[in-house]
Design a protein around this motif. Structure first.
Motif, PDB file in Angstrom:
ATOM      1  N   GLN A   1       2.288 -15.240  -4.989  1.00 50.41           N
ATOM      2  CA  GLN A   1       1.036 -15.107  -4.247  1.00 50.41           C
ATOM      3  C   GLN A   1       1.323 -14.833  -2.769  1.00 50.41           C
ATOM      4  O   GLN A   1       0.676 -13.980  -2.146  1.00 50.41           O
ATOM      5  CB  GLN A   1       0.194 -16.378  -4.380  1.00 50.41           C
ATOM      6  CG  GLN A   1      -1.201 -16.265  -3.780  1.00 50.41           C
ATOM      7  CD  GLN A   1      -2.062 -15.251  -4.506  1.00 50.41           C
ATOM      8  OE1 GLN A   1      -2.313 -15.380  -5.704  1.00 50.41           O
ATOM      9  NE2 GLN A   1      -2.521 -14.227  -3.797  1.00 50.41           N
ATOM     10  N   LEU A   2       2.309 -15.541  -2.222  1.00 54.24           N
ATOM     11  CA  LEU A   2       2.718 -15.293  -0.839  1.00 54.24           C
ATOM     12  C   LEU A   2       3.245 -13.870  -0.684  1.00 54.24           C
ATOM     13  O   LEU A   2       2.919 -13.180   0.287  1.00 54.24           O
ATOM     14  CB  LEU A   2       3.785 -16.305  -0.416  1.00 54.24           C
ATOM     15  CG  LEU A   2       4.432 -16.104   0.960  1.00 54.24           C
ATOM     16  CD1 LEU A   2       3.383 -16.183   2.065  1.00 54.24           C
ATOM     17  CD2 LEU A   2       5.542 -17.137   1.182  1.00 54.24           C
ATOM     18  N   ALA A   3       4.039 -13.419  -1.643  1.00 52.80           N
ATOM     19  CA  ALA A   3       4.569 -12.054  -1.602  1.00 52.80           C
ATOM     20  C   ALA A   3       3.448 -11.034  -1.655  1.00 52.80           C
ATOM     21  O   ALA A   3       3.443 -10.045  -0.920  1.00 52.80           O
ATOM     22  CB  ALA A   3       5.549 -11.839  -2.758  1.00 52.80           C
ATOM     23  N   SER A   4       2.477 -11.256  -2.533  1.00 53.06           N
ATOM     24  CA  SER A   4       1.343 -10.342  -2.666  1.00 53.06           C
ATOM     25  C   SER A   4       0.518 -10.304  -1.381  1.00 53.06           C
ATOM     26  O   SER A   4       0.082  -9.234  -0.929  1.00 53.06           O
ATOM     27  CB  SER A   4       0.467 -10.769  -3.845  1.00 53.06           C
ATOM     28  OG  SER A   4      -0.671  -9.956  -3.968  1.00 53.06           O
TER      29      SER A   4
ATOM     30  N   SER B   1      -2.188  -0.422  -6.082  1.00 57.46           N
ATOM     31  CA  SER B   1      -1.558  -1.726  -6.286  1.00 57.46           C
ATOM     32  C   SER B   1      -2.033  -2.780  -5.295  1.00 57.46           C
ATOM     33  O   SER B   1      -1.765  -3.972  -5.483  1.00 57.46           O
ATOM     34  CB  SER B   1      -0.037  -1.591  -6.177  1.00 57.46           C
ATOM     35  OG  SER B   1       0.465  -0.661  -7.112  1.00 57.46           O
ATOM     36  N   LEU B   2      -2.725  -2.358  -4.231  1.00 56.15           N
ATOM     37  CA  LEU B   2      -3.194  -3.313  -3.230  1.00 56.15           C
ATOM     38  C   LEU B   2      -4.242  -4.246  -3.837  1.00 56.15           C
ATOM     39  O   LEU B   2      -5.106  -3.819  -4.599  1.00 56.15           O
ATOM     40  CB  LEU B   2      -3.799  -2.587  -2.036  1.00 56.15           C
ATOM     41  CG  LEU B   2      -2.840  -1.976  -1.027  1.00 56.15           C
ATOM     42  CD1 LEU B   2      -3.622  -1.257   0.063  1.00 56.15           C
ATOM     43  CD2 LEU B   2      -1.939  -3.034  -0.418  1.00 56.15           C
ATOM     44  N   SER B   3      -4.153  -5.498  -3.479  1.00 56.36           N
ATOM     45  CA  SER B   3      -5.112  -6.487  -3.958  1.00 56.36           C
ATOM     46  C   SER B   3      -5.906  -7.038  -2.776  1.00 56.36           C
ATOM     47  O   SER B   3      -5.379  -7.780  -1.944  1.00 56.36           O
ATOM     48  CB  SER B   3      -4.385  -7.630  -4.682  1.00 56.36           C
ATOM     49  OG  SER B   3      -5.276  -8.663  -5.005  1.00 56.36           O
ATOM     50  N   LEU B   4      -7.187  -6.648  -2.705  1.00 53.86           N
ATOM     51  CA  LEU B   4      -8.028  -7.167  -1.632  1.00 53.86           C
ATOM     52  C   LEU B   4      -8.308  -8.655  -1.810  1.00 53.86           C
ATOM     53  O   LEU B   4      -8.523  -9.382  -0.834  1.00 53.86           O
ATOM     54  CB  LEU B   4      -9.351  -6.392  -1.583  1.00 53.86           C
ATOM     55  CG  LEU B   4      -9.232  -4.916  -1.182  1.00 53.86           C
ATOM     56  CD1 LEU B   4     -10.607  -4.273  -1.144  1.00 53.86           C
ATOM     57  CD2 LEU B   4      -8.525  -4.760   0.156  1.00 53.86           C
ATOM     58  N   SER B   5      -8.289  -9.118  -3.076  1.00 46.77           N
ATOM     59  CA  SER B   5      -8.501 -10.545  -3.318  1.00 46.77           C
ATOM     60  C   SER B   5      -7.370 -11.374  -2.720  1.00 46.77           C
ATOM     61  O   SER B   5      -7.565 -12.530  -2.324  1.00 46.77           O
ATOM     62  CB  SER B   5      -8.602 -10.817  -4.821  1.00 46.77           C
ATOM     63  OG  SER B   5      -7.415 -10.443  -5.482  1.00 46.77           O
TER      64      SER B   5
ATOM     65  N   GLY C   1      -6.055   5.743  -3.009  1.00 43.99           N
ATOM     66  CA  GLY C   1      -5.575   5.046  -4.200  1.00 43.99           C
ATOM     67  C   GLY C   1      -6.315   3.746  -4.435  1.00 43.99           C
ATOM     68  O   GLY C   1      -6.658   3.406  -5.573  1.00 43.99           O
ATOM     69  N   LEU C   2      -6.588   3.018  -3.348  1.00 47.59           N
ATOM     70  CA  LEU C   2      -7.364   1.773  -3.457  1.00 47.59           C
ATOM     71  C   LEU C   2      -8.768   2.069  -3.974  1.00 47.59           C
ATOM     72  O   LEU C   2      -9.283   1.364  -4.862  1.00 47.59           O
ATOM     73  CB  LEU C   2      -7.426   1.096  -2.088  1.00 47.59           C
ATOM     74  CG  LEU C   2      -8.259  -0.184  -1.976  1.00 47.59           C
ATOM     75  CD1 LEU C   2      -7.703  -1.262  -2.877  1.00 47.59           C
ATOM     76  CD2 LEU C   2      -8.295  -0.670  -0.526  1.00 47.59           C
ATOM     77  N   TYR C   3      -9.383   3.122  -3.457  1.00 46.73           N
ATOM     78  CA  TYR C   3     -10.737   3.504  -3.888  1.00 46.73           C
ATOM     79  C   TYR C   3     -10.746   3.915  -5.365  1.00 46.73           C
ATOM     80  O   TYR C   3     -11.627   3.496  -6.133  1.00 46.73           O
ATOM     81  CB  TYR C   3     -11.233   4.649  -3.016  1.00 46.73           C
ATOM     82  CG  TYR C   3     -12.522   5.283  -3.501  1.00 46.73           C
ATOM     83  CD1 TYR C   3     -13.756   4.687  -3.218  1.00 46.73           C
ATOM     84  CD2 TYR C   3     -12.515   6.472  -4.237  1.00 46.73           C
ATOM     85  CE1 TYR C   3     -14.937   5.254  -3.666  1.00 46.73           C
ATOM     86  CE2 TYR C   3     -13.695   7.037  -4.682  1.00 46.73           C
ATOM     87  CZ  TYR C   3     -14.896   6.435  -4.402  1.00 46.73           C
ATOM     88  OH  TYR C   3     -16.063   6.997  -4.857  1.00 46.73           O
TER      89      TYR C   3
ATOM     90  N   MET D   1       0.478  -3.761   4.683  1.00 41.66           N
ATOM     91  CA  MET D   1       0.058  -2.385   4.439  1.00 41.66           C
ATOM     92  C   MET D   1      -1.158  -2.026   5.284  1.00 41.66           C
ATOM     93  O   MET D   1      -1.208  -0.970   5.926  1.00 41.66           O
ATOM     94  CB  MET D   1      -0.252  -2.189   2.949  1.00 41.66           C
ATOM     95  CG  MET D   1      -0.763  -0.796   2.603  1.00 41.66           C
ATOM     96  SD  MET D   1       0.377   0.532   3.042  1.00 41.66           S
ATOM     97  CE  MET D   1       1.642   0.298   1.813  1.00 41.66           C
ATOM     98  N   LEU D   2      -2.132  -2.904   5.316  1.00 42.90           N
ATOM     99  CA  LEU D   2      -3.333  -2.637   6.104  1.00 42.90           C
ATOM    100  C   LEU D   2      -3.031  -2.672   7.601  1.00 42.90           C
ATOM    101  O   LEU D   2      -3.482  -1.813   8.364  1.00 42.90           O
ATOM    102  CB  LEU D   2      -4.419  -3.659   5.762  1.00 42.90           C
ATOM    103  CG  LEU D   2      -4.965  -3.602   4.325  1.00 42.90           C
ATOM    104  CD1 LEU D   2      -5.954  -4.728   4.084  1.00 42.90           C
ATOM    105  CD2 LEU D   2      -5.612  -2.258   4.046  1.00 42.90           C
TER     106      LEU D   2
END
Length: 319
Positions: free
Chosen positions: A289-292, A220-224, A26-28, A299-300
């Motif tokens: 931002q902390l929640a994200s 929905s994952l944000s690598l940033s 999904g991330l890809y 998750m990782l």
């Protein structure tokens, strides 16, 4: 002994690898723009309102589980959720001096992603019985998570505001998952049996649930967000992935749970931080931002922590 190690390792990866590979798929897909935020929003709503409730309903209705025999498990799960919340709430001043971050950190530490990751792991590890036990745990713990999360966020962000308990109660009883599980428990107690056509249709809908839900989680994952992760995020994720599942699993073993019950309970509480927590934090005006950050990190990190937990349970023939 070597054979036992290899068998435990093989079982562990057969459970966790497919689940997290679909998440990373999904991330890809999101990074390559094969899916977008609109798709993720629509797919998430479809999973939450239709597919997952259908899967939970059929899993319980067709499980044949004895509700009286599951009372001990339900009581333990409820107590574990409540005690873990208050433990993190009392300890949270040691992690942050900012009262506004307190509720966000506590919610991220104690609230697990039961409805997607937890259920997927239970189903992969234990098949139909795992789905049924996972659904029962979901029914017991989800209302507790909602109530305590709102309490924590309101207490830390809006200290002078009173909780609107009647609205919270209505939101809980209207939750599609709670409605479907309650109907299934009633049907199970009354011996309902669906017509073959409805049962087969429900199975088609239910089979969409886990892959679609896991893809939306990955999208929905944000690598940033990982680049902006703070030490508070790291401490919170350590509490979520290590301290909480270790404490709950050991307590459950001491309590006398074993087999599928112990395994599902461990997997549920070891699941990463619930993505729904981000929506709740943002809606109430908290540090989203902390929640994200905690959602992405947990998750990782859970790909490793859950694999290790399941490996140890399997190696010691506990679940």
């Amino acid at each position: 002994m070597n054979t036992a190690y290899l068998q435990a390792l093989e079982f562990t990866f057969s459970v966790t690898a497919p689940v997290f590979l679909i998440v990373f798929l999904g991330l890809y897909l999101k990074r390559k723009q094969h899916i977008n935020d609109e798709f993720i929003g629509i797919a998430s709503a479809l999973v939450f309102n239709i597919c997952l409730p259908t899967l939970m309903f059929l899993s319980i209705l067709n499980s044949g589980i004895n509700l009286a025999e599951q009372a001990r498990l339900a009581i333990f799960a409820a107590l574990a959720a409540i005690i873990s919340f208050y433990s993190f709430w009392w300890l949270s001043p040691l992690l942050t001096q900012d009262p506004q971050d307190r509720g966000v950190a506590v919610q991220s530490a104690f609230r697990s992603n039961l409805g997607i990751v937890g259920i997927a792991l239970c189903a992969k590890a234990y098949g139909g019985p795992g789905l049924a036990v996972g659904a029962l745990l979901l029914a017991v713990v989800t209302p507790i998570y909602n109530i305590l999360s709102i309490y924590a966020l309101t207490k830390s962000l809006r200290q002078n505001e009173k909780l609107q308990w009647h609205r919270l109660f209505l939101d809980i009883i209207k939750n599609p998952l709670i409605v479907s599980i309650a109907c299934a428990l009633i049907g199970l107690a009354m011996g309902w049996q669906l017509p073959a056509i409805l049962d087969e249709t429900g199975r088609y809908l239910g089979s969409m649930t886990l892959p679609l839900a896991l893809i939306t989680i990955g999208g929905s994952l944000s690598l940033s967000a990982l680049k902006k992760a703070s030490s508070l995020s790291a401490y919170t994720v350590f509490a979520k992935l290590v301290l909480l599942p270790a404490a709950v699993t050991l307590a459950a073993w001491w309590y006398g749970l074993s087999g599928v019950e112990l395994g599902c309970l461990a997997l549920m509480f070891a699941s990463p931080t619930a993505a729904a927590g981000f929506v709740m934090v943002r809606a109430i005006g908290g540090n989203h931002q902390l929640a994200s950050n905690t959602i992405a990190l947990s998750m990782l990190g859970s790909a490793i922590s859950i694999s290790l937990l399941l490996y140890l349970l399997r190696l010691n023939a506990l679940a």
